[in-house]
Design an enzyme around this catalytic site. Structure first.
Site, short mmCIF file in Angstrom:
data_model
loop_
_atom_site.label_atom_id
_atom_site.label_comp_id
_atom_site.label_asym_id
_atom_site.label_seq_id
_atom_site.Cartn_x
_atom_site.Cartn_y
_atom_site.Cartn_z
N ASP B 100 26.08 39.86 10.26
CA ASP B 100 26.36 39.84 11.71
C ASP B 100 27.60 38.99 11.95
OD1 ASP B 100 24.90 37.51 10.96
OD2 ASP B 100 24.56 37.05 13.08
N GLU B 166 22.57 35.41 11.57
CA GLU B 166 23.05 34.05 11.28
C GLU B 166 23.75 33.44 12.47
OE1 GLU B 166 25.39 30.70 9.73
OE2 GLU B 166 26.16 32.46 10.77
#
Lengths: 476, 476
Positions: B100, B166
Site C-alpha cells: 500500500d 502499513e
C-alpha cells in the site's frame, strides 16, 4: 440638610408598573450590536430612547459615527446625546449607558423568550438587556419622569451619553468623547456610569477602581518546519521546551509574579483603603460558587478581594502553534507563541511594565543557552482606573444608597476593565463614579439575564436620590 | 568462499528495463490504504503481487484479515504470504514489505502524475510508492526472476510477507505474525525488512536499532468552567500555571531529561558500538538541511547521531484545552492537558519508565502547593528495538553491500519506530535486519516521491547477493 425625597420616592412606587412597561418595550427591541441583521434594531432602539427623552422634554441629538471599521457595509448606530436642564446655578452630571445588548436565542437555553420581558413570582424580570444595560439607562429617564409627575424640581442639569456598540467594542465612542469633552460635555461637574453589578445580591456598592490589562505574546522559533519527534528528538533545540521554560518563569502556582519591577510599582495599601475591606459583604462561599470549585489561593476574603482588585495578576492563556487537539501527535512544533497577560493596578505604568516584561523574558531566554530565536511584544495594553472614594461624587452616592437601601454601600473595585470609564475621566478631567443597579446573579452575558424588580424600582429611587445629594454635596 | 554472483548481476542489468516496467505497473495501481474509495485498488495491488509471484513459481496465499476495526464497512486488504523454495538443506529467510502507499494527488504539488512512473534524465524514477515500498518489494521478485533467467540456483528458501495496510496502522498484521510464527514462518532462520532509507545519498547502511516511544498526558483541572482573567486572575490556582511548571520541570533546553530513573536505564556505550559511529557518512550540513535551520544542540556528528539513535529524548508537543488560536483571549482555562513523549532506548523498560514519569510528575505537582487536581497517564507505549550488528544476518548483508557498492555499509539506527520490526523479532525469535534500498532524499511520504534507478537496479543485486551471503554465513 438631607434632601426631601419622599414625594419623589412615592411617585416612583406609583409609576412602577409604567416603568416596567417602559423596560418591556426596550427589551422587545433586539438591539444586538454583534449581528449584522440586527443593526436596524439597534438603530431603532436608539430612536426609541431619543423619542422617550424628547417626550420628557430633553434636548436630544442622534450623533452618527460613520461606517463600522471592520464591517464597512454597516453604519454604526448613533450615539444618543441628551441634555435635561440648563440651569447655570445647578451642577451638571454626565451619565453614560448603552442601549445595545449581547446576542440571545431562545435555543441557547433561555427558559423564556429573551426579547419578551417575563416577570416571575419572585419579581425577577427576565429578558436580554434587562440589567445590561437597558434597565439602568431607563432608570435615568424614569427618574426624570417621576420628578415631573411628583412636581419635584430636578436637582441638576443631566447630560446623557448612550451608545449602541458597547457589546461590540464601543467602536467610535472614544473619539466622540474626546471631541465632545470641551463641547457637549463641557459643563459636566462629575460623571456617573451605571453599567456594572453589586459584588453580591444583598448589598449595594459603589465602584471606584478597575484593573488594566497588558496582553503579551512570546514567540520562539527554530526549525524550518514542524519536525517528527522520533527523527529529530534530542538533536535540535525545541521551541516548545524554550517557551515552556520562559512561561514557567513568569508566575508561580500561588500567583506570585516573578518579574522584577512589577510589584515595586504597586501603590501600598493605606489605612483608609484597608478599612474599606472590613465591611464588604462577600464570603469565600460566594467565590467558590462563581469559581465552581474551592481552588482559591487565599482562605480569607480580604486577601482574596485585594488580589482581585488592587494587586496585579498574571495569567497564562495558551500556546499558538503547538499540538492542541485531543489524542497524540509526535510533533516538534517549529514555531510556538505563548500568550499571557498582566492585570495592572495603581501605580503601574504601561511602558515601565512592558520594559520590565521584555527585559525579564529576554534574560530568561538568554539563560537557556538555546540557538532558537525569541521575540516578545505587547498585543494590547489598557490602563487601570481608580477614583477617590472620598470624592464628593462618591459621598453623595453613598448617602443616596443609605437613604434608599438603609445600608452604607460597599466600596468596591473590579478585577476586569470597563475602558470607557478611563476615557471619560481622561477626556473630562472629572471624577467618575460607577453606580451599579443590578446584582451579581443577574447573568449579564448569559442565558436567562434578569433584573430584580426591587433593584430596578429602588434603583430608580437611588439614581434620583444620587442627583439630589450630588447637587448639594460640598466640594472636597 | 565468496559466492559467484557475476552472472546474476549481469542478468539484473540485462533485465533492468523489464524490472522498471514491473515497477511502472505497480505504481500505476493507486493502492492508498487510507482512502475508502481506493480500497479496491489496494486489493488489486495484492492480487497483482500474488499473480507475479505465482508466475515466478512461488506458492502464494492471499490471507484475509476481516473487517477494518474503525471502518467496518471495509474489508482489510489481504496479506500476501509467499514461499519460494522448500529445500531442507537451505536456510530460510523471511522478508517483509508493504504494497500500500501514502495518499497522493497531482494537486498536492507533484511535478508529474503520482501514479505514472516518470524517469528523468538523472535516472530519478518519480511515482507514489516507488521507494515506499513497491520498489523494495519488487526487488525480491526481480531477484528471483534474474536467478531463473541466469540459470543460477536460488540460494535460500524465501518466505514473503507483504501487507496492504502499513500506511494506515498495519491493522491486523501483528495478530497474523504471532499466529503464523510457528506455522507459515516456522522455518525462518532470519528476517530481512527493506522499508527504510540510507542515512544520506551516497552510502548504503544496515539498520540495527530503532527507538521506542512512550506518549504521556498530564491533566490539571480546577475551576468548574473557563474563567475571565480580569474577574478571577490572582484569586484561584490556575491550571495553566501548574501545568507549565510541570512541563518545564521535565526537560531543559539542551535536551537533558530531568526525570530521575530515565538515564540510569540507558545501556552504556561500548567500545564496539562507539567504533560504528566513526565512519558514518553524515555531516552537520545534512542535518541543518533537513532541520531547515542550524539550531542543533551539538556541533559534532557523533553526539548528534547518538542523541538521535541511542539516547532517550523528551519532546513537549502541546497543550489541549488552552487558548491556541491567533489573537488575544483573556481566558483562564479550567482544564488543560499537556502532551509529551519520551523516545526510549535500550535498556529502558516501559513499566519502569512509566513509574519514573508518574512519580516525578506527582512530586513536581505536590511541590507547587496547588489546590488543583492533577492526573498523569501514558496514552500509548512502544518498545525500542535493537539487534546485534555482529549477527551473521548483518555480516552477510554487509558483505553483499560491499560486493555491490564497493563500500562497507554504515551501521545505523533510527530515531523513530517501525513497530513491525519488533513484532517479527518477538514472534519468531530470530534476528531481524533492516536493509534499505532507497536514499534519504526519496521523499517517502512527500510529493515527488522517487527511487533512483541506481538504487533500484543495484538494490536488486544487493538483495540477491544478500541471499547468497546469508545462505553461507557461519552462525555466530
Amino acid at each position: 440638610m438631607a434632601p426631601q425625597l419622599d414625594s419623589f420616592f412615592k411617585q416612583v412606587d406609583t409609576s412602577a408598573d409604567a416603568f416596567i412597561e417602559r423596560l418591556r418595550k426596550a427589551v422587545a427591541i433586539p438591539s444586538i450590536s454583534a449581528e449584522d441583521a440586527r443593526r436596524p434594531d439597534v438603530v431603532r432602539m436608539g430612536h426609541f430612547l431619543a423619542d422617550e427623552l424628547k417626550a420628557l422634554g430633553a434636548e436630544v441629538e442622534l450623533r452618527p459615527l460613520g461606517k463600522e471599521p471592520h464591517r464597512p457595509h454597516l453604519d454604526l448606530p448613533p450615539v444618543v446625546l441628551g441634555r435635561y436642564g440648563n440651569d447655570k446655578n445647578k451642577r451638571t452630571i454626565l451619565v453614560y449607558g448603552h442601549y445595545d445588548v449581547q446576542p440571545a436565542e431562545k435555543s441557547d437555553g433561555w427558559a423564556t423568550d429573551p426579547f419578551t420581558l417575563t416577570v416571575d413570582d419572585k419579581g425577577r424580570m427576565f429578558g436580554r438587556g434587562s440589567t445590561d444595560d437597558k434597565g439602568p439607562v431607563l432608570g435615568w429617564l424614569n427618574a426624570i419622569e417621576a420628578h415631573q409627575k411628583a412636581g419635584v424640581d430636578f436637582p441638576v442639569n443631566l447630560l446623557m451619553c448612550f451608545e449602541g456598540m458597547e457589546e461590540y467594542g464601543s467602536e467610535g465612542l472614544d473619539d466622540l468623547i474626546r471631541e465632545e469633552a470641551k463641547k457637549f460635555f463641557a459643563d459636566a461637574d462629575a460623571v456617573c456610569i451605571s453599567d456594572n453589578y453589586w459584588l453580591g445580591t444583598e448589598k449595594p456598592c459603589l465602584t471606584y477602581g478597575l484593573r488594566g490589562c497588558n496582553y503579551y505574546s512570546v514567540e520562539v522559533s527554530g526549525p524550518g518546519a514542524d519536525l517528527h519527534s522520533g527523527v529529530f528528538g534530542g538533536q535540535a533545540h525545541e521551541p516548545m521546551t524554550d517557551l515552556v521554560q520562559i512561561m514557567a518563569s513568569l508566575v508561580d502556582s500561588k500567583g506570585n509574579i516573578n518579574i522584577p519591577g512589577i510589584k515595586e510599582q504597586v501603590a501600598p495599601v493605606t489605612a483608609d483603603e484597608e478599612k474599606l475591606y472590613d465591611t464588604i459583604a462577600f464570603t469565600m462561599g460566594d467565590l467558590h460558587e462563581s469559581l465552581g470549585s474551592t481552588t482559591t489561593i487565599h482562605d480569607e476574603t480580604k486577601p482574596t478581594l485585594m488580589a482581585r482588585w488592587r494587586y496585579p495578576s498574571l495569567s497564562l492563556h495558551g500556546i499558538e502553534g503547538a499540538f492542541a487537539s485531543p489524542g497524540a501527535k509526535t510533533v516538534i512544533p517549529a514555531k510556538v507563541t505563548g500568550k499571557f497577560s498582566i492585570r495592572t493596578v495603581p501605580d503601574m505604568d504601561i511602558d515601565t511594565t512592558n520594559a520590565a516584561v521584555y527585559k525579564y523574558v529576554e534574560e530568561q531566554f538568554a539563560k537557556l543557552g538555546s540557538k532558537n530565536s525569541m521575540k516578545v511584544w505587547a498585543q494590547h495594553t489598557g490602563k487601570w482606573w481608580v477614583a477617590s472614594p472620598k470624592h464628593w461624587n462618591f459621598s453623595a452616592a453613598a448617602k443616596a444608597v443609605e437613604r434608599v437601601w438603609g445600608v452604607a454601600p460597599d466600596f468596591t473595585r473590579e478585577g476586569g476593565s470597563i475602558p470607557v470609564t478611563l476615557t471619560f475621566e481622561e477626556a473630562t478631567g472629572k471624577n467618575v463614579l460607577l453606580l451599579p443597579m443590578g446584582s451579581s446573579t443577574d447573568g449579564a452575558h448569559s442565558i436567562n439575564e434578569k433584573l430584580d424588580k426591587g433593584n430596578y424600582i429602588e434603583g430608580i429611587k437611588m439614581l434620583g436620590a444620587y442627583l439630589h445629594y450630588v447637587a448639594e454635596e460640598p466640594q472636597n
